[in-house]
Design an enzyme around this catalytic site. Structure first.
Site, PDB file in Angstrom:
ATOM      1  N   SER A 249       0.816  -1.203   0.000  1.00 43.48           N
ATOM      2  CA  SER A 249       0.000   0.000   0.000  1.00 43.48           C
ATOM      3  C   SER A 249       0.851   1.255   0.000  1.00 43.48           C
ATOM      4  CB  SER A 249      -0.960  -0.049   1.193  1.00 43.48           C
ATOM      5  OG  SER A 249      -0.825   1.099   1.975  1.00 43.48           O
ATOM      6  N   LYS A 250       0.381   2.225  -0.738  1.00 46.76           N
ATOM      7  CA  LYS A 250       1.103   3.480  -0.874  1.00 46.76           C
ATOM      8  C   LYS A 250       1.264   4.141   0.494  1.00 46.76           C
ATOM      9  CE  LYS A 250       0.683   8.049  -2.799  1.00 46.76           C
ATOM     10  NZ  LYS A 250      -0.305   9.103  -2.717  1.00 46.76           N
ATOM     11  N   ARG A 251       0.221   3.955   1.313  1.00 46.10           N
ATOM     12  CA  ARG A 251       0.216   4.588   2.629  1.00 46.10           C
ATOM     13  C   ARG A 251       1.402   4.161   3.485  1.00 46.10           C
ATOM     14  NH1 ARG A 251      -3.596   4.111   7.128  1.00 46.10           N
ATOM     15  NH2 ARG A 251      -4.565   2.346   6.102  1.00 46.10           N
TER      16      ARG A 251
END
Ligand code: GLU
Length: 478
Positions: A249-251
């Site tokens: 995930s980019k997060r």
């Protein structure tokens, strides 16, 4: 056989997800392995999610990774436009045609009515309420300005099946599918509709995408069948996971291609690593160029199970690419990272590069790796004690004055000359040169381990700094 045409169809989210990059890569490799074309299509029908600069991110990530598309918004082609928002009118025409064919219908339900369909578990399934409205009535209501959407008409009973080249036979009960919206109230198509129309019109032969579409594909097949179009071949790819439970995930900074570039990974190493996330070539090769991957690419090497992203392996592979790079190229690519380091503007970067190139895995290791060159801290004389090197404090006391004197006499202060002169000196003194160089390296850096040997480091520091450090260390011994 019909020409193989594959496509990568990202939505402009503003960043390139590594999972997306892998889809693009496999679509590219499949096309190129089979002498076909690879097409880029921008799926931007969700205008609310539009992000400024997002297209450039897509173009540059693909090009910098070596995935040159044959057709696309910025390069043109015979089947454009390649940006869905520019194809809006056409989707509406096809949607109307699908209504005539019985595969879709107008729906005028209000938000309130749709909300009232939610059951006690929070689930909602559209109840085909508007299916009974006649075409004439619908057209009249539209003429009067009533807002509408167009929904797909999914059979209520029956099972649909298709063959996926990775997952095999996929069977889905129509009862588990919903009459999704095909055209939204703003006239834009949803993914569920646009992907079918575009894949057909762009003559896509093989649809390669993530497994999240595996179970909705029967809906698309219904449309192909209704229009009387040939279905494409489907190749759904397994998910990439961070660990057993979490997707990339980019997060968490583990999914965005640019984050990896900023962390000092090379495009060619990332794309190479991404290739291995779910595919194993027959010869088990790990480090591969794109032309090699094209040659080796083969669907039987693609696994059904999710692949786990392994940072350690990516770091290792990146290090292999750095090792294989010539020094000049390394200096060029590493420039921004040298700029962030203490040696920038102080020492010759070309020489520092030679010292560390084989000793780092990612470019952002540079500042820490080179810091020892500029930090000369007080150290414990016990460091000279080393049996293996036949070194000791006493040996250092006798050797250091000679080393300093010899270095003072060298005009051409370069690694080779320093090395040859001091080796000769060691010979003359009847000591092992490894002992002399060990003493010199400790005195010069105050560190037990350093990248590179004493003479390489002296070359970088220059004569003045070298002699001044050695003198300081000698004084510390007395
Ligand atoms: N726009 C879709 C996505 O980004 C494309 C899926 C597909 O390849 O059909 O997930």
């Amino acid at each position: 056989m019909e020409k193989v045409r594959t496509r990568f169809a990202p939505s402009p989210t503003g960043f390139m997800h590594l999972g997306g990059l892998r889809t693009a890569l496999y679509a590219y490799l499949y096309a190129k392995h089979n002498g076909g074309d690879f097409i880029l299509r921008i799926e931007d029908t969700d205008r609310e999610r539009f992000v400024e600069g997002a297209l450039e991110v897509i173009y540059s990530s693909l090009i910098n990774s070596g995935l040159k598309y044959d057709e696309g918004p910025d390069v043109g082609g015979d089947y454009g436009p390649y940006t869905q928002s520019e194809r809006k009118e056409m989707y509406m025409q096809y949607a109307k045609k699908l209504i005539d064919l019985g595969g879709a219908y107008y729906c005028f339900c209000t938000k309130e009515r749709l909300e009232s369909l939610t059951d006690e578990n929070g689930n909602r399934k559209y109840d085909k309420h508007c299916l009974k409205i006649s075409k004439e009535e619908a057209e009249e209501r539209i003429k009067n300005g009533e807002p509408f959407v167009i929904r797909q008409n999914i059979p209520e009973k029956g099972v649909s099946s298709y063959e996926d080249l990775i997952f095999g036979t996929i069977e889905v009960d129509y009862a588990d599918l919903e009459d999704n919206i095909l055209i939204k109230s703003d006239g834009m198509p949803t993914y569920n509709f646009a992907n079918v129309i575009d894949d057909h019109l762009m003559k896509i032969s093989h649809v390669i995408r993530g497994t999240e579409y595996l179970s909705s594909t029967p809906k698309y097949n219904l449309m192909y069948d209704a229009f009387g179009w040939e279905r494409p071949v489907y190749i759904h790819l397994p998910t990439i996971m961070k660990d057993a439970t979490r997707k990339l995930s980019k997060r968490y900074g583990d999914a965005n291609f640019d984050d990896f570039i900023n962390k000092g990974y090379l495009e060619e190493a990332i794309i190479n690593y991404v290739a291995l996330l779910g595919w194993c070539p027959k010869n088990n090769a790990e480090k591969m160029t794109i032309p090699e991957m094209i040659e080796l690419f083969d669907l039987s090497g693609i696994s059904k199970s999710p692949s786990i992203f392994d940072d350690v392996k990516l770091r290792w592979l990146n290090g292999e690419y750095l090792k294989a790079m010539d020094n000049e190229e390394f200096v060029k690519r590493a420039e921004p990272f040298f700029k962030n380091s203490s040696v920038y503007g102080k020492y010759d970067i070309g020489k520092v590069a030679k010292l560390i190139k084989n000793r780092i895995e990612i470019l952002s290791d540079i500042p820490e790796k080179v810091a020892f060159l500029t930090e000369f801290n007080d150290f414990d004389n016990a460091l000279y004690e080393n049996n293996k090197q036949k070194s000791s404090v006493e040996v250092a006391k006798t050797l250091l004055p000679t080393i300093i004197e010899t270095l003072n006499g060298i005009d051409n202060f370069t690694n080779d000359v320093i090395f040859a002169t001091l080796s000769e000196k060691a010979n003359e003194l009847g000591v092992k040169s490894k002992t002399l160089f060990y003493v010199m390296r400790i005195a010069l850096t105050g560190l037990e381990v350093t990248p590179g040997g004493a003479t390489e480091i002296a070359d970088i520091l220059g004569k003045e700094d070298t002699i001044s450090r050695l003198t300081k260390s000698l004084n510390k011994l007395n």
